[in-house]
Design a protein around this motif. Structure first.
Motif, short mmCIF file in Angstrom:
data_model
loop_
_atom_site.label_atom_id
_atom_site.label_comp_id
_atom_site.label_asym_id
_atom_site.label_seq_id
_atom_site.Cartn_x
_atom_site.Cartn_y
_atom_site.Cartn_z
N ASP A 1 0.81 -1.22 0.00
CA ASP A 1 0.00 0.00 0.00
C ASP A 1 0.84 1.27 0.00
OD1 ASP A 1 0.95 -0.42 2.52
OD2 ASP A 1 -0.98 -0.19 3.55
N GLY A 2 2.16 1.14 -0.30
CA GLY A 2 3.00 2.32 -0.49
C GLY A 2 3.76 2.78 0.73
N LYS A 3 3.66 2.09 1.83
CA LYS A 3 4.39 2.48 3.04
C LYS A 3 5.80 1.88 3.00
CE LYS A 3 0.12 2.33 5.74
NZ LYS A 3 -0.57 1.65 6.87
N ASN A 4 6.65 2.34 3.91
CA ASN A 4 8.00 1.80 4.05
C ASN A 4 8.28 1.56 5.53
OD1 ASN A 4 9.11 1.91 1.27
ND2 ASN A 4 8.80 4.11 1.51
N PHE A 5 8.99 0.50 5.83
CA PHE A 5 9.46 0.29 7.19
C PHE A 5 10.82 -0.39 7.12
CE2 PHE A 5 6.97 -3.44 6.13
CZ PHE A 5 7.73 -4.50 6.60
N THR A 6 11.56 -0.29 8.21
CA THR A 6 12.93 -0.79 8.25
C THR A 6 12.98 -2.15 8.91
OG1 THR A 6 13.79 1.47 8.38
CG2 THR A 6 15.26 -0.31 9.05
N LEU A 7 13.68 -3.05 8.27
CA LEU A 7 13.89 -4.40 8.80
C LEU A 7 15.39 -4.58 9.00
CD1 LEU A 7 12.90 -7.25 9.52
CD2 LEU A 7 13.06 -7.82 7.08
N SER A 8 15.79 -4.96 10.22
CA SER A 8 17.22 -5.13 10.51
C SER A 8 17.43 -6.28 11.48
CB SER A 8 17.82 -3.83 11.08
OG SER A 8 17.19 -3.49 12.30
N LYS A 9 18.65 -6.80 11.45
CA LYS A 9 19.04 -7.87 12.39
C LYS A 9 20.55 -7.74 12.63
CE LYS A 9 18.38 -12.82 13.14
NZ LYS A 9 17.77 -12.63 14.47
N GLY A 10 20.94 -7.72 13.90
CA GLY A 10 22.34 -7.47 14.24
C GLY A 10 23.20 -8.71 14.27
N GLY A 11 22.61 -9.86 14.50
CA GLY A 11 23.43 -11.07 14.63
C GLY A 11 23.43 -11.92 13.37
N PRO A 12 24.01 -13.08 13.43
CA PRO A 12 24.01 -13.99 12.28
C PRO A 12 22.59 -14.36 11.85
CG PRO A 12 25.61 -14.71 13.93
CD PRO A 12 24.78 -13.63 14.56
N THR A 13 22.40 -14.42 10.55
CA THR A 13 21.09 -14.74 9.98
C THR A 13 21.26 -15.90 9.01
OG1 THR A 13 20.42 -12.41 10.10
CG2 THR A 13 19.09 -13.88 8.73
N GLY A 14 20.59 -16.99 9.27
CA GLY A 14 20.73 -18.17 8.42
C GLY A 14 19.81 -18.10 7.20
N PRO A 15 20.14 -18.85 6.14
CA PRO A 15 19.27 -18.91 4.95
C PRO A 15 17.89 -19.44 5.32
CG PRO A 15 21.41 -19.92 4.52
CD PRO A 15 21.35 -19.68 6.00
N GLY A 16 16.87 -18.83 4.76
CA GLY A 16 15.50 -19.26 5.03
C GLY A 16 14.87 -18.60 6.24
N TYR A 17 15.62 -17.75 6.90
CA TYR A 17 15.04 -17.02 8.04
C TYR A 17 13.87 -16.16 7.55
CZ TYR A 17 14.56 -13.40 11.62
OH TYR A 17 14.08 -12.53 12.56
N THR A 18 12.77 -16.14 8.30
CA THR A 18 11.60 -15.36 7.91
C THR A 18 11.15 -14.45 9.04
OG1 THR A 18 10.06 -17.10 8.64
CG2 THR A 18 10.74 -17.13 6.33
N GLU A 19 10.60 -13.34 8.63
CA GLU A 19 9.99 -12.38 9.54
C GLU A 19 8.59 -12.09 9.02
OE1 GLU A 19 10.45 -10.25 13.09
OE2 GLU A 19 12.12 -11.20 12.05
N THR A 20 7.57 -12.22 9.89
CA THR A 20 6.17 -12.05 9.47
C THR A 20 5.61 -10.75 10.02
OG1 THR A 20 5.82 -14.43 9.41
CG2 THR A 20 3.86 -13.06 9.50
N TYR A 21 4.95 -10.00 9.15
CA TYR A 21 4.32 -8.73 9.52
C TYR A 21 2.81 -8.88 9.30
CZ TYR A 21 9.04 -6.96 9.45
OH TYR A 21 10.38 -6.77 9.69
N PRO A 22 2.05 -9.01 10.41
CA PRO A 22 0.61 -9.26 10.29
C PRO A 22 -0.14 -8.10 9.63
CG PRO A 22 1.42 -9.77 12.50
CD PRO A 22 2.51 -9.02 11.80
N HIS A 23 -1.16 -8.45 8.90
CA HIS A 23 -2.10 -7.49 8.28
C HIS A 23 -1.42 -6.53 7.30
CE1 HIS A 23 -4.65 -9.12 11.38
NE2 HIS A 23 -3.94 -8.54 12.35
N GLN A 24 -0.35 -6.96 6.68
CA GLN A 24 0.33 -6.14 5.66
C GLN A 24 0.25 -6.81 4.28
OE1 GLN A 24 1.56 -3.05 6.14
NE2 GLN A 24 0.75 -3.22 8.22
N GLY A 25 -0.64 -7.79 4.16
CA GLY A 25 -0.78 -8.51 2.90
C GLY A 25 -1.98 -8.03 2.10
N MET A 26 -2.60 -8.95 1.36
CA MET A 26 -3.73 -8.62 0.48
C MET A 26 -5.05 -8.68 1.24
SD MET A 26 -2.44 -7.99 -2.50
CE MET A 26 -3.79 -8.19 -3.67
N PRO A 27 -6.03 -7.86 0.83
CA PRO A 27 -7.34 -7.93 1.46
C PRO A 27 -8.09 -9.20 1.04
CG PRO A 27 -7.39 -6.37 -0.34
CD PRO A 27 -5.97 -6.80 -0.20
#
Length: 271
Positions: free
Chosen positions: A210-236
């Motif tokens: 919907d045109g918004k922006n937010f910052t996603l960051s992680k300070g430590g090691p991140t493995g392949p396939g790691y996921t982060e879920t943001y509720p209610h930011q998908g399709m209606p």
């Protein structure tokens, strides 16, 4: 009455099974009737002598004066419209349905939109009866949350045929998006990290549908396939537009294709 009946089955007296009928009055005193010994031969001889002209073998009543009981009229006309000949009425061709794709962007499926589609269809001129081509504008409404495969149906707007006018079905086709992949009402996007970022930390600016922006960051090691879920930011949801799916961010790690001997030694010392 000249002649008579004798020895009828089931009648008292004679007890025989023969049947006798005679009639006089023919020219020169000749006999102008029938003489049979077997009652079954009555119908057999009758049909040999009778004028059966309809050719309808399965209608025995067609052999009698007045014709078939099917026709109910003179001349033995049957209910099929031809004398003695069964004809089945030709079936009217069914109206065909034409399906066409309707390409829609993910943003349009998110917010909903209206489109106008200009089509050309073949029809007949009422005056001359000749074939002609005419333009027609169709108004289409894409509701928020529609999915790929949804059909927008228009009855009787296509080419004119013998059985009527064609129906047109437009099938929603989702255009590929540069960031998101749709999974029902959820949206999935991928963030690619190099090995250094995956080991030491990273930060990304993530745009929403919907045109918004937010910052996603992680300070430590991140493995392949790691996921982060943001509720209610998908399709209606198309049936409940106030409800939305989730946005899922998945990490991909890009590993180096080769390492020098010194790099390998350094990694062994660090890890």
């Amino acid at each position: 009455m000249p002649g008579g009946f004798g020895g009828m089955p089931g009648m008292g007296g004679g007890g025989t099974r023969s049947f006798h009928f005679s009639s006089s009055g023919g020219p020169g005193g000749s006999t102008g009737g029938f003489t049979f010994s077997n009652p079954e031969s009555i119908f057999a001889n009758f049909f040999k002598q009778g004028g059966a002209g309809t050719g309808d073998d399965d209608d025995i009543f067609a052999q009698f004066p007045g014709g078939s009981l099917r026709g109910g009229g003179s001349g033995g006309r049957s209910r099929y419209g031809e004398s003695g000949v069964g004809r089945r009425r030709a079936r009217t061709p069914e109206v065909t349905t034409v399906e066409k794709p309707l390409n829609v962007t993910l943003e349009e499926l998110y917010s909903g939109t209206k489109k106008k589609m200009k089509i050309k269809r073949k029809t007949y001129d009422d005056g001359s009866g000749l074939r002609k081509v005419e333009d027609k504008i169709l108004d289409m409404e894409i509701k928020p949350g529609y999915k790929a495969g949804t059909k927008l149906m228009f009855a009787g707007v296509g080419d004119q045929e013998e059985g009527g006018k064609q129906d047109l079905h437009f099938i929603v086709t989702e255009k590929p998006h540069e960031l998101y992949t749709r999974e029902f009402d959820n949206l999935r996007m991928y963030v690619e990290l190099d090995l250094k970022e995956a080991l030491t930390g990273w930060s990304r600016t993530i745009p929403t549908i919907d045109g918004k922006n937010f910052t996603l960051s992680k300070g430590g090691p991140t493995g392949p396939g790691y996921t982060e879920t943001y509720p209610h930011q998908g399709m209606p949801n198309s049936k409940k537009p106030s409800e939305r799916g989730d946005m899922i961010v998945e990490v991909k790690v890009k590993f180096p294709t080769s390492l020098t001997v010194a790099q390998k030694a350094q990694l062994r010392d660090i890890l």
